[in-house]
Design a protein around this motif. Sequence first.
Motif, mmCIF file in Angstrom:
data_model
loop_
_atom_site.group_PDB
_atom_site.id
_atom_site.type_symbol
_atom_site.label_atom_id
_atom_site.label_comp_id
_atom_site.label_asym_id
_atom_site.label_seq_id
_atom_site.Cartn_x
_atom_site.Cartn_y
_atom_site.Cartn_z
ATOM 1 N N LYS A 78 -0.977 5.017 4.645
ATOM 2 C CA LYS A 78 -1.942 4.120 5.280
ATOM 3 C C LYS A 78 -1.672 3.978 6.772
ATOM 4 O O LYS A 78 -0.518 3.792 7.182
ATOM 5 C CB LYS A 78 -1.897 2.749 4.585
ATOM 6 C CG LYS A 78 -2.952 1.801 5.093
ATOM 7 C CD LYS A 78 -3.180 0.643 4.131
ATOM 8 C CE LYS A 78 -4.205 -0.346 4.656
ATOM 9 N NZ LYS A 78 -5.523 0.271 4.944
ATOM 10 N N SER A 83 3.475 -6.654 5.241
ATOM 11 C CA SER A 83 2.919 -5.353 4.826
ATOM 12 C C SER A 83 4.027 -4.473 4.260
ATOM 13 O O SER A 83 4.982 -4.144 4.966
ATOM 14 C CB SER A 83 2.278 -4.647 6.030
ATOM 15 O OG SER A 83 1.195 -5.406 6.525
ATOM 16 N N HIS A 117 0.832 -1.210 0.000
ATOM 17 C CA HIS A 117 0.000 0.000 0.000
ATOM 18 C C HIS A 117 0.866 1.259 0.000
ATOM 19 O O HIS A 117 2.053 1.218 0.335
ATOM 20 C CB HIS A 117 -0.919 0.038 1.227
ATOM 21 C CG HIS A 117 -2.132 -0.836 1.076
ATOM 22 N ND1 HIS A 117 -2.118 -2.176 1.375
ATOM 23 C CD2 HIS A 117 -3.395 -0.545 0.643
ATOM 24 C CE1 HIS A 117 -3.320 -2.689 1.139
ATOM 25 N NE2 HIS A 117 -4.111 -1.719 0.701
ATOM 26 N N SER A 123 -3.333 -4.667 6.300
ATOM 27 C CA SER A 123 -4.533 -4.071 5.711
ATOM 28 C C SER A 123 -5.771 -4.890 6.083
ATOM 29 O O SER A 123 -5.668 -6.089 6.388
ATOM 30 C CB SER A 123 -4.401 -4.049 4.185
ATOM 31 O OG SER A 123 -4.474 -5.365 3.686
#
Length: 256
Positions: free
Chosen positions: A149, A197, A145, A154
């Motif tokens: 964020k 992530s 992402h 997520s």
Amino acid sequence: MEQINVVIAGPRGRMGKEAVELVQDTPQFALMSVIDHKGEANVDVPVFKDIKECFESSIPHVLIDLTTPEVGYHHTKTALEYGVRPVVGTTGFTQEELIELRQLAESKELGCIIAPNFAIGAVLMMKFSQMAAKYFEDIEIIELHHDQKLDAPSGTAVKTAEMIKEVREAKVQGHPDEKETLKGARGADIDGMHIHSVRLPGLIAHQQVMFGAEGQTLTIRHDSYNRASFMSGVKVSVETVMKLDTLVYGLENILE
Ligand SMILES: NC(=O)C1=CN([C@@H]2O[C@H](COP(=O)(O)OP(=O)(O)OC[C@H]3O[C@@H](n4cnc5c(N)ncnc54)[C@H](OP(=O)(O)O)[C@@H]3O)[C@@H](O)[C@H]2O)C=CC1
Ligand SMILES: O=C(O)C1=N[C@H](C(=O)O)C[C@H](O)C1
């Protein structure tokens, strides 16, 4: 179809701006007002800084929430208390919060849709991953992402792992004696599946689910290159939430 009156929370945000455009461009939707904690939204409808102030002024049919995890939870709860049906894209809710919101929606007999990802391609990526997990038990989820964020992993990655858990026995992956020499190297762990992530400027929203077995790997990947990719899911959710009397978690549960 009768007109659906909508309030949007988070209208200055990346998703909120798209949602304002969607609601204003959809003939059967009417944007009544927006909720912006700084009161700075540049829209031609009333701007309220607080959700209660907004609902004391007039009650919409639907609240679209695209804010932050804490604010999104508070807004969803307050909307249900006021008899307003929430459509929530905000991610980062805890299991306890989801359970509490489901109980509230059911006690009020109100529809509520919480969808960690509104993009149809992402929903298919999660469904295909669930299918593949019946045949491949070793799984690594890599979500990528933009670097603004707030939550990690997520909402989509968590939902993917939850859907896979429905069909896969918990399994410790990798070598039984595996040790991290650098904390976090193997990512987060859900039932032995690992979630990694990645945050980088230039990215929008992407996820690949990798499956491994003897002599082969399978990768299922989805990419959102803009926020418009989420809007058809928001539209169908606003229409569908009017017909529900319970909470639905995940767009896959309302798509045919
Ligand atoms: N379900 C889906 O398909 C998708 C979900 N998301 C999720 O949607 C959420 C929003 O994402 P994104 O638009 O990128 O984030 P942004 O940061 O761009 O937008 C969030 C907005 O919420 C506002 N906000 C913060 N606090 C409050 C408050 N107290 N009251 C009202 N508004 C508030 C922020 O204002 P300020 O700028 O002043 O801080 C900002 O305008 C995130 O949880 C994200 O994970 C994102 C994309 C797709
Ligand atoms: O913050 C984002 O951008 C996104 N958030 C959602 C998530 O947490 O899964 C959906 C999409 O991935 C974009």
